[in-house]
Design an enzyme around this catalytic site. Structure first.
Site, PDB file in Angstrom:
ATOM      1  N   ARG A  51       0.811  -1.229   0.000  1.00 53.89           N
ATOM      2  CA  ARG A  51       0.000   0.000   0.000  1.00 53.89           C
ATOM      3  C   ARG A  51       0.838   1.271   0.000  1.00 53.89           C
ATOM      4  O   ARG A  51       0.331   2.346  -0.306  1.00 53.89           O
ATOM      5  CB  ARG A  51      -1.001  -0.050   1.161  1.00 53.89           C
ATOM      6  CG  ARG A  51      -2.172  -0.973   0.839  1.00 53.89           C
ATOM      7  CD  ARG A  51      -3.022  -1.280   2.033  1.00 53.89           C
ATOM      8  NE  ARG A  51      -2.522  -2.438   2.766  1.00 53.89           N
ATOM      9  CZ  ARG A  51      -2.708  -2.614   4.068  1.00 53.89           C
ATOM     10  NH1 ARG A  51      -3.345  -1.717   4.774  1.00 53.89           N
ATOM     11  NH2 ARG A  51      -2.226  -3.703   4.652  1.00 53.89           N
ATOM     12  N   GLU A  74       2.151  -6.268  12.883  1.00 55.24           N
ATOM     13  CA  GLU A  74       1.051  -6.458  13.843  1.00 55.24           C
ATOM     14  C   GLU A  74       0.437  -7.856  13.721  1.00 55.24           C
ATOM     15  O   GLU A  74       0.034  -8.443  14.712  1.00 55.24           O
ATOM     16  CB  GLU A  74      -0.034  -5.381  13.658  1.00 55.24           C
ATOM     17  CG  GLU A  74      -0.972  -5.308  14.860  1.00 55.24           C
ATOM     18  CD  GLU A  74      -2.146  -4.355  14.674  1.00 55.24           C
ATOM     19  OE1 GLU A  74      -2.373  -3.857  13.561  1.00 55.24           O
ATOM     20  OE2 GLU A  74      -2.853  -4.144  15.677  1.00 55.24           O
TER      21      GLU A  74
HETATM   22  O1  LIG Z   1       3.857  -1.341  11.551  1.00 57.53           O
HETATM   23  P1  LIG Z   1       3.653  -2.789  11.217  1.00 57.53           P
HETATM   24  O2  LIG Z   1       3.183  -3.594  12.389  1.00 57.53           O
HETATM   25  O3  LIG Z   1       4.848  -3.385  10.553  1.00 57.53           O
HETATM   26  O4  LIG Z   1       2.432  -2.896  10.185  1.00 57.53           O
HETATM   27  C1  LIG Z   1       2.268  -2.013   9.105  1.00 57.53           C
HETATM   28  C2  LIG Z   1       2.363  -2.699   7.795  1.00 57.53           C
HETATM   29  O5  LIG Z   1       1.329  -3.689   7.653  1.00 57.53           O
HETATM   30  C3  LIG Z   1       0.591  -3.446   6.452  1.00 57.53           C
HETATM   31  O6  LIG Z   1       1.135  -4.102   5.352  1.00 57.53           O
HETATM   32  P2  LIG Z   1       0.962  -5.631   5.015  1.00 57.53           P
HETATM   33  O7  LIG Z   1       2.209  -6.341   5.432  1.00 57.53           O
HETATM   34  O8  LIG Z   1      -0.332  -6.121   5.543  1.00 57.53           O
HETATM   35  O9  LIG Z   1       1.006  -5.643   3.449  1.00 57.53           O
HETATM   36  P3  LIG Z   1       0.085  -5.173   2.251  1.00 57.53           P
HETATM   37  O10 LIG Z   1       0.290  -3.679   2.126  1.00 57.53           O
HETATM   38  O11 LIG Z   1       0.676  -5.947   1.145  1.00 57.53           O
HETATM   39  O12 LIG Z   1      -1.341  -5.537   2.556  1.00 57.53           O
HETATM   40  C4  LIG Z   1       0.734  -1.946   6.257  1.00 57.53           C
HETATM   41  O13 LIG Z   1       0.480  -1.576   4.913  1.00 57.53           O
HETATM   42  C5  LIG Z   1       2.155  -1.700   6.679  1.00 57.53           C
HETATM   43  O14 LIG Z   1       3.077  -1.939   5.618  1.00 57.53           O
HETATM   44  N1  LIG Z   2      -4.622  -2.617  11.928  1.00 52.54           N
HETATM   45  C1  LIG Z   2      -4.132  -2.552  10.690  1.00 52.54           C
HETATM   46  N2  LIG Z   2      -4.873  -2.092   9.662  1.00 52.54           N
HETATM   47  C2  LIG Z   2      -4.356  -2.017   8.405  1.00 52.54           C
HETATM   48  N3  LIG Z   2      -3.102  -2.361   8.102  1.00 52.54           N
HETATM   49  C3  LIG Z   2      -2.331  -2.818   9.106  1.00 52.54           C
HETATM   50  N4  LIG Z   2      -1.040  -3.217   9.129  1.00 52.54           N
HETATM   51  C4  LIG Z   2      -0.745  -3.584  10.381  1.00 52.54           C
HETATM   52  N5  LIG Z   2      -1.778  -3.403  11.200  1.00 52.54           N
HETATM   53  C5  LIG Z   2      -2.791  -2.935  10.424  1.00 52.54           C
END
Ligand SMILES: O=P(O)(O)OC[C@H]1O[C@H](OP(=O)(O)OP(=O)(O)O)[C@H](O)[C@@H]1O
Ligand SMILES: Nc1ncnc2[nH]cnc12
Length: 188
Positions: A76, A113
């Protein structure tokens, strides 16, 4: 309603996604509204030009210091990074989940997370001494952004700013990062 309150009103909230106990915050509704998306980009650019650049020029003593590269995090962060890079006249570099990038890559493992993962960045994507901004939709635990910082440091770049649409503040992710963190929406 302020600009930021308007952006916040568009944020989707999905309890128990992708796992039980996680409240997933969805930025995609913001992108369905072109005025909201433009507002979001304008707020990010304003921060970079009014806060990040002056601080960088002051700290380096170089009045011509600039932001060389915007790094966006898979997936994202790719929604925002290239737009910011184009507007700033900077490079865009993706940090991707393992196995997606060709050529020699630096690797960093991280915990986020709702799971563990590995990020990669192409070794020739950033040159020594470049000033880099990291952008993503959301910071939760900060694991993803910290791994991106480690990759940039392996390339001898310098993270000068982290930008997020949303910060889940109680998880204190921003405290893990060495560069300042700016987020438009504070969630709890
Ligand atoms: O601060 P953190 O605990 O590391 O979490 C944040 C990350 O988690 C989500 O990505 P995700 O890995 O779900 O990937 P995506 O964007 O491919 O859905 C979000 O877009 C961040 O990159
Ligand atoms: N709560 C949350 N919502 C969307 N993206 C995330 N990436 C990690 N935690 C998330």
């Amino acid at each position: 309603m302020s600009d930021i309150q308007y952006l916040e009103s568009l944020l989707g909230t999905h309890p128990d996604f992708p796992k039980k106990g996680i409240v997933f915050l969805d930025v995609f509704p913001i992108l369905r509204d072109p005025v909201a998306f433009e507002t979001l980009i304008t707020h990010f650019l304003h921060h970079l030009t009014a806060v990040t650049l002056p601080a960088l020029r002051e700290s380096t003593g170089n009045p011509k210091a600039k932001i060389d590269t915007i790094v966006g995090l898979d997936a994202r962060g790719f929604l925002f990074g290239p737009v910011l890079a184009l507007r700033l006249g900077a490079a865009f570099v993706p940090v991707r989940k393992v196995g997606k990038l060709p050529g020699q890559c630096f690797q960093a493992q991280y915990e986020k997370e709702y799971g563990v993962d590995t990020f990669e960045m192409q070794e020739d994507a950033i040159s020594e001494g470049q000033n880099v901004v990291v952008v993503d939709d959301l910071i939760a635990t900060g694991g993803s952004a910290l791994a991106a910082q480690q990759l940039i440091e392996k390339a001898k770049g310098k993270v000068v700013q982290n930008l997020f649409v949303v910060d889940i503040e109680f998880l204190k992710g921003a405290q893990k990062l060495s560069a300042p963190s700016h987020s438009l929406i504070k969630a709890d």
